[in-house]
Design a protein around this motif. Sequence first.
Motif, PDB file in Angstrom:
ATOM      1  N   MET A   1       0.841  -1.179   0.000  1.00  0.00           N
ATOM      2  CA  MET A   1       0.000   0.000   0.000  1.00  0.00           C
ATOM      3  C   MET A   1       0.884   1.240   0.000  1.00  0.00           C
ATOM      4  SD  MET A   1      -2.671   1.227   2.913  1.00  0.00           S
ATOM      5  CE  MET A   1      -4.163   0.628   2.205  1.00  0.00           C
ATOM      6  N   SER A   2       1.595   1.447  -1.051  1.00  0.00           N
ATOM      7  CA  SER A   2       2.515   2.562  -1.157  1.00  0.00           C
ATOM      8  C   SER A   2       1.773   3.896  -1.158  1.00  0.00           C
ATOM      9  CB  SER A   2       3.338   2.432  -2.436  1.00  0.00           C
ATOM     10  OG  SER A   2       4.227   3.496  -2.549  1.00  0.00           O
ATOM     11  N   ASN A   3       2.368   4.873  -0.503  1.00  0.00           N
ATOM     12  CA  ASN A   3       1.790   6.201  -0.444  1.00  0.00           C
ATOM     13  C   ASN A   3       2.782   7.159  -1.093  1.00  0.00           C
ATOM     14  OD1 ASN A   3       0.718   8.707   0.212  1.00  0.00           O
ATOM     15  ND2 ASN A   3      -0.125   7.962   2.117  1.00  0.00           N
ATOM     16  N   THR A   4       2.627   7.406  -2.391  1.00  0.00           N
ATOM     17  CA  THR A   4       3.589   8.201  -3.137  1.00  0.00           C
ATOM     18  C   THR A   4       3.554   9.685  -2.785  1.00  0.00           C
ATOM     19  OG1 THR A   4       2.010   8.375  -4.958  1.00  0.00           O
ATOM     20  CG2 THR A   4       3.650   6.621  -5.089  1.00  0.00           C
ATOM     21  N   ASN A   5       2.475  10.161  -2.153  1.00  0.00           N
ATOM     22  CA  ASN A   5       2.374  11.569  -1.772  1.00  0.00           C
ATOM     23  C   ASN A   5       3.052  11.866  -0.442  1.00  0.00           C
ATOM     24  OD1 ASN A   5       0.814  12.068  -4.052  1.00  0.00           O
ATOM     25  ND2 ASN A   5      -1.085  11.591  -2.986  1.00  0.00           N
ATOM     26  N   LEU A   6       3.614  10.862   0.161  1.00  0.00           N
ATOM     27  CA  LEU A   6       4.196  10.995   1.485  1.00  0.00           C
ATOM     28  C   LEU A   6       5.576  11.649   1.409  1.00  0.00           C
ATOM     29  CD1 LEU A   6       3.707  10.203   4.456  1.00  0.00           C
ATOM     30  CD2 LEU A   6       4.877   8.074   3.957  1.00  0.00           C
ATOM     31  N   VAL A   7       5.739  12.761   2.145  1.00  0.00           N
ATOM     32  CA  VAL A   7       7.023  13.449   2.219  1.00  0.00           C
ATOM     33  C   VAL A   7       7.432  13.472   3.682  1.00  0.00           C
ATOM     34  CG1 VAL A   7       8.245  15.606   1.821  1.00  0.00           C
ATOM     35  CG2 VAL A   7       6.474  14.877   0.222  1.00  0.00           C
ATOM     36  N   LEU A   8       8.540  12.804   3.987  1.00  0.00           N
ATOM     37  CA  LEU A   8       9.022  12.728   5.365  1.00  0.00           C
ATOM     38  C   LEU A   8      10.396  13.369   5.467  1.00  0.00           C
ATOM     39  CD1 LEU A   8       8.066   9.036   6.174  1.00  0.00           C
ATOM     40  CD2 LEU A   8       6.884  11.079   6.942  1.00  0.00           C
ATOM     41  N   THR A   9      10.611  14.096   6.550  1.00  0.00           N
ATOM     42  CA  THR A   9      11.927  14.679   6.809  1.00  0.00           C
ATOM     43  C   THR A   9      12.836  13.605   7.410  1.00  0.00           C
ATOM     44  OG1 THR A   9      11.390  15.333   9.071  1.00  0.00           O
ATOM     45  CG2 THR A   9      10.831  16.909   7.311  1.00  0.00           C
ATOM     46  N   LYS A  10      14.116  13.922   7.529  1.00  0.00           N
ATOM     47  CA  LYS A  10      15.048  12.995   8.187  1.00  0.00           C
ATOM     48  C   LYS A  10      14.623  12.741   9.628  1.00  0.00           C
ATOM     49  CE  LYS A  10      19.325  13.809   5.643  1.00  0.00           C
ATOM     50  NZ  LYS A  10      20.734  14.198   5.752  1.00  0.00           N
ATOM     51  N   THR A  11      14.160  13.788  10.292  1.00  0.00           N
ATOM     52  CA  THR A  11      13.702  13.649  11.675  1.00  0.00           C
ATOM     53  C   THR A  11      12.478  12.744  11.746  1.00  0.00           C
ATOM     54  OG1 THR A  11      14.574  15.832  12.250  1.00  0.00           O
ATOM     55  CG2 THR A  11      12.925  14.889  13.735  1.00  0.00           C
ATOM     56  N   ASP A  12      11.546  12.910  10.799  1.00  0.00           N
ATOM     57  CA  ASP A  12      10.355  12.048  10.764  1.00  0.00           C
ATOM     58  C   ASP A  12      10.761  10.585  10.631  1.00  0.00           C
ATOM     59  OD1 ASP A  12       8.782  14.343  10.864  1.00  0.00           O
ATOM     60  OD2 ASP A  12       8.249  14.282   8.730  1.00  0.00           O
ATOM     61  N   LYS A  51      -1.206  11.278  11.476  1.00  0.00           N
ATOM     62  CA  LYS A  51      -1.287  11.582  10.044  1.00  0.00           C
ATOM     63  C   LYS A  51      -0.936  10.345   9.216  1.00  0.00           C
ATOM     64  CE  LYS A  51       2.117  13.661   7.963  1.00  0.00           C
ATOM     65  NZ  LYS A  51       3.119  14.619   7.490  1.00  0.00           N
ATOM     66  N   LEU A  52       0.107   9.635   9.625  1.00  0.00           N
ATOM     67  CA  LEU A  52       0.529   8.452   8.880  1.00  0.00           C
ATOM     68  C   LEU A  52      -0.486   7.313   8.985  1.00  0.00           C
ATOM     69  CD1 LEU A  52       4.327   8.481   9.690  1.00  0.00           C
ATOM     70  CD2 LEU A  52       3.244   8.942   7.485  1.00  0.00           C
ATOM     71  N   LYS A  53      -1.066   7.154  10.185  1.00  0.00           N
ATOM     72  CA  LYS A  53      -2.108   6.129  10.345  1.00  0.00           C
ATOM     73  C   LYS A  53      -3.275   6.409   9.397  1.00  0.00           C
ATOM     74  CE  LYS A  53      -1.577   4.621  15.153  1.00  0.00           C
ATOM     75  NZ  LYS A  53      -2.225   4.685  16.472  1.00  0.00           N
ATOM     76  N   LYS A  54      -3.643   7.662   9.294  1.00  0.00           N
ATOM     77  CA  LYS A  54      -4.742   8.038   8.403  1.00  0.00           C
ATOM     78  C   LYS A  54      -4.369   7.772   6.945  1.00  0.00           C
ATOM     79  CE  LYS A  54      -7.798  11.843   7.194  1.00  0.00           C
ATOM     80  NZ  LYS A  54      -8.151  13.237   7.422  1.00  0.00           N
ATOM     81  N   ASN A  55      -3.171   8.194   6.542  1.00  0.00           N
ATOM     82  CA  ASN A  55      -2.729   8.006   5.156  1.00  0.00           C
ATOM     83  C   ASN A  55      -2.637   6.532   4.774  1.00  0.00           C
ATOM     84  OD1 ASN A  55      -2.533  10.737   4.759  1.00  0.00           O
ATOM     85  ND2 ASN A  55      -0.323  10.823   4.889  1.00  0.00           N
ATOM     86  N   ASP A  71       6.882  -0.659   2.671  1.00  0.00           N
ATOM     87  CA  ASP A  71       7.136   0.391   1.684  1.00  0.00           C
ATOM     88  C   ASP A  71       8.592   0.860   1.672  1.00  0.00           C
ATOM     89  OD1 ASP A  71       4.653   0.502   0.551  1.00  0.00           O
ATOM     90  OD2 ASP A  71       4.074   2.412   1.422  1.00  0.00           O
ATOM     91  N   GLY A  72       9.406   0.359   2.591  1.00  0.00           N
ATOM     92  CA  GLY A  72      10.809   0.754   2.638  1.00  0.00           C
ATOM     93  C   GLY A  72      11.044   2.095   3.307  1.00  0.00           C
ATOM     94  N   VAL A  73      10.036   2.613   4.007  1.00  0.00           N
ATOM     95  CA  VAL A  73      10.169   3.899   4.685  1.00  0.00           C
ATOM     96  C   VAL A  73      11.043   3.759   5.921  1.00  0.00           C
ATOM     97  CG1 VAL A  73       8.911   5.765   5.847  1.00  0.00           C
ATOM     98  CG2 VAL A  73       7.947   4.697   3.797  1.00  0.00           C
ATOM     99  N   ILE A  74      10.893   2.627   6.624  1.00  0.00           N
ATOM    100  CA  ILE A  74      11.716   2.336   7.805  1.00  0.00           C
ATOM    101  C   ILE A  74      12.446   1.019   7.587  1.00  0.00           C
ATOM    102  CG2 ILE A  74      10.314   3.645   9.423  1.00  0.00           C
ATOM    103  CD1 ILE A  74       8.997   1.049  10.311  1.00  0.00           C
TER     104      ILE A  74
END
Length: 75
Positions: A1-12, A51-55, A71-74
């Motif tokens: 369930m990839s979320n391509t609109n997701l923009v995360l900072t390094k801190t996030d 916000k991420l849970k909702k997305n 998704d490879g985010v973490i």
Amino acid sequence: MSNTNLVLTKTDKKILNMMSKGMLYNEISKKLAADSKGPNSNSYIEKLIKKLKKNYKAKTSFQLAILLYADGVID
């Protein structure tokens, strides 16, 4: 369930990695404050997770971590 609109900072991403390792919001906040890295309030962390849970349509933080890992985010 990839979320391509997701923009995360390094801190996030750092927050999400710490959360995926089982750290509590207040532990993450203290670690970020000690490292002087970006936003570090419990409120910021809670809003990010909400916000991420909702997305990702995740009901729990555990489910969110699995989806973010897939998704490879973490790592």
